[in-house]
Design a protein around this motif. Structure first.
Motif, mmCIF file in Angstrom:
data_model
loop_
_atom_site.group_PDB
_atom_site.id
_atom_site.type_symbol
_atom_site.label_atom_id
_atom_site.label_comp_id
_atom_site.label_asym_id
_atom_site.label_seq_id
_atom_site.Cartn_x
_atom_site.Cartn_y
_atom_site.Cartn_z
ATOM 1 N N LEU A 19 -5.266 3.281 -8.066
ATOM 2 C CA LEU A 19 -6.150 3.081 -6.926
ATOM 3 C C LEU A 19 -6.932 1.767 -7.032
ATOM 4 C CD1 LEU A 19 -7.326 6.731 -6.381
ATOM 5 C CD2 LEU A 19 -6.347 5.263 -4.613
ATOM 6 N N TRP A 40 -11.981 3.114 -2.160
ATOM 7 C CA TRP A 40 -10.910 2.589 -1.314
ATOM 8 C C TRP A 40 -11.233 2.824 0.156
ATOM 9 C CZ3 TRP A 40 -7.308 4.576 2.168
ATOM 10 C CH2 TRP A 40 -6.237 3.722 2.481
ATOM 11 N N LEU A 82 2.142 1.932 -3.418
ATOM 12 C CA LEU A 82 1.085 2.424 -4.295
ATOM 13 C C LEU A 82 0.683 3.850 -3.926
ATOM 14 C CD1 LEU A 82 -1.005 -0.842 -4.568
ATOM 15 C CD2 LEU A 82 0.145 0.327 -6.460
ATOM 16 N N PHE A 83 0.709 4.192 -2.621
ATOM 17 C CA PHE A 83 0.479 5.584 -2.233
ATOM 18 C C PHE A 83 1.498 6.487 -2.918
ATOM 19 C CE2 PHE A 83 -1.279 4.210 2.174
ATOM 20 C CZ PHE A 83 -2.544 4.069 1.644
ATOM 21 N N HIS A 137 -12.180 0.079 3.150
ATOM 22 C CA HIS A 137 -11.369 0.104 4.368
ATOM 23 C C HIS A 137 -12.275 0.039 5.598
ATOM 24 C CE1 HIS A 137 -8.064 2.353 6.861
ATOM 25 N NE2 HIS A 137 -8.233 1.102 7.258
ATOM 26 N N LYS A 159 0.828 -1.208 0.000
ATOM 27 C CA LYS A 159 0.000 0.000 0.000
ATOM 28 C C LYS A 159 0.861 1.256 0.000
ATOM 29 C CE LYS A 159 -2.570 -1.064 3.534
ATOM 30 N NZ LYS A 159 -3.585 -0.907 4.602
ATOM 31 N N GLU A 160 1.932 1.243 0.790
ATOM 32 C CA GLU A 160 2.796 2.423 0.838
ATOM 33 C C GLU A 160 3.430 2.705 -0.525
ATOM 34 O OE1 GLU A 160 3.248 4.633 3.210
ATOM 35 O OE2 GLU A 160 1.903 3.629 4.609
ATOM 36 N N THR A 163 -6.293 -4.482 -2.202
ATOM 37 C CA THR A 163 -5.541 -4.911 -1.023
ATOM 38 C C THR A 163 -6.475 -5.260 0.122
ATOM 39 O OG1 THR A 163 -5.244 -2.623 -0.221
ATOM 40 C CG2 THR A 163 -3.505 -3.552 -1.629
ATOM 41 N N TRP A 164 -7.643 -4.594 0.188
ATOM 42 C CA TRP A 164 -8.593 -4.931 1.250
ATOM 43 C C TRP A 164 -9.147 -6.338 1.045
ATOM 44 C CZ3 TRP A 164 -6.874 -1.819 4.364
ATOM 45 C CH2 TRP A 164 -6.772 -0.437 4.148
ATOM 46 N N LEU A 179 -4.856 -0.735 -5.193
ATOM 47 C CA LEU A 179 -4.920 -0.326 -3.796
ATOM 48 C C LEU A 179 -6.226 -0.812 -3.157
ATOM 49 C CD1 LEU A 179 -3.506 3.301 -3.328
ATOM 50 C CD2 LEU A 179 -3.227 1.373 -1.762
ATOM 51 N N THR A 180 -7.305 -0.714 -3.899
ATOM 52 C CA THR A 180 -8.601 -1.162 -3.373
ATOM 53 C C THR A 180 -8.626 -2.668 -3.173
ATOM 54 O OG1 THR A 180 -9.720 0.710 -4.450
ATOM 55 C CG2 THR A 180 -11.082 -1.163 -3.823
ATOM 56 N N TYR A 209 0.585 8.613 2.738
ATOM 57 C CA TYR A 209 -0.856 8.806 2.565
ATOM 58 C C TYR A 209 -1.240 10.242 2.917
ATOM 59 C CZ TYR A 209 -5.885 8.392 3.280
ATOM 60 O OH TYR A 209 -7.245 8.588 3.213
#
Length: 344
Positions: free
Chosen positions: A156, A291, A122-123, A295, A119-120, A162-163, A159-160, A192
């Motif tokens: 994103l 996203w 991708l941020f 979360h 995630k970091e 990842t949840w 990133l989404t 972030y």
């Protein structure tokens, strides 16, 4: 250290689980010449190995009969530089894959740990694209900015998801290592936070959380106080004669901004770079809201109403964040568009 379920195989016989034992057991023995297999990548341990066995490699005396694998590992460790393929060197793969240091041996923690690091990264990807879009808007290159924003919105997507990966960790599994987090929380992700600031959601209190972190506080401060990508989009509308008045400190009247975006949609069509810019900004804001919403669902599914680890209220905090929209006047412009087909 031997454990009941340790899957580590023997070097020479992969079917022999050499580290498996009915009870946790420490096996203590003298260092042996074959230990080059295990300590070649640790400079301190290799130094002791070299002191004890280095003469066998240097003198090549009769009877040593060292396997070529040992020799190759010894020579590599002695040089202090591991050989790399072009791919490994270009992507720094060996460095990247050495950065996973979970605090327990629970397999679910490695999933949690790796996803957090992903995630970091991708941020950072989204942040870099937003920064590039902001600079393009400064020089009136709306289409170039929209292209960067399009890539940011695409990023994103993973990133989404990842949840989805983290949803595979049950509440009981998460509780097995949650205490190891201490006060560590995603709320203190400076990457972030810089991303949010660059998109236009500024917060002095959130910036202060990083005030004592050397090397980080300076970057967060700059992101907080420079114009956001949305500020520059509104300035572009003003230069194009669609946003009336003067912003002064960059704070345009919400009603003026809402009407400006409504004019873009009513008077301009897809052939207009401003129209494409508006839609790409909404694509990005929409992806970000998805996203955040997922979360919220994941945290509620995993810890229920428990407080968050970073001193937040948990799902109440996340619910407020999920209700926020970047570029609010761009969303609100939909409400003031007249019925019927536009003139274009």
């Amino acid at each position: 250290m031997r454990k009941r379920h340790c899957p580590e195989p023997s070097v020479w016989n992969s079917s022999f689980t050499v580290a498996r034992a009915p009870q946790p057991t420490f096996a203590i023995r003298r260092m042996a010449v074959h230990d080059i297999l295990f300590l070649h990548d640790d400079p301190a341990l290799f130094a002791e190995y070299d002191r004890r066995f280095g003469d066998r490699y240097r003198t090549k005396r009769s009877g040593s009969h060292l396997p070529q694998r040992f020799v190759d590992l010894y020579e590599t460790a002695a040089k202090g530089v591991a050989p790399k393929s072009e791919y490994i060197a270009y992507q720094s793969i060996d460095t990247l894959l050495s950065l996973q240091q979970p605090h327990t041996d629970h397999p679910a923690e490695m999933t949690f740990y790796l996803v957090g690091q992903a995630k970091e990264l991708l941020f950072k990807l989204v942040y870099e694209e937003i920064c590039a879009a902001r600079l393009s808007l400064v020089v009136d290159e709306a289409d170039k900015a929209a292209w960067n924003l399009r890539r940011a919105a695409k990023a994103l997507g993973p990133l989404t998801t990842t949840w989805d990966v983290l949803s595979g960790i049950s509440p009981a599994e998460f509780n097995a290592f949650r205490d190891q987090l201490g006060s560590a929380s995603g709320i203190d992700s400076f990457m972030y936070r810089m991303l949010e600031f660059t998109l236009g959601r500024k917060s002095e209190s959130m910036a202060r959380r990083h005030a004592d972190v050397v090397g980080v506080s300076e970057s967060v401060h700059r992101a907080l106080h420079r114009s956001s990508v949305y500020d520059e989009a509104l300035e572009l509308l003003h230069r194009r004669g669609l946003l009336a008045g003067a912003s002064g400190d960059g704070a345009w009247e919400p009603e003026a901004a809402r009407q400006a975006w409504a004019r873009v949609y009513q008077e301009h069509g897809p052939a207009s770079d401003l129209f494409r810019l508006g839609e790409t900004l909404v694509d990005l804001a929409h992806a970000f809201s998805r996203w955040r919403s997922l979360h919220l669902l994941l945290v509620e599914r995993t810890i229920g109403n428990k407080p968050g680890t970073g001193g937040t209220t948990g799902i109440d905090w996340l619910r407020q964040a999920a209700e926020h929209r970047f570029f609010p006047e761009l969303w609100e412009a939909r409400s003031v568009l007249p019925s019927g087909a536009p003139p274009w």
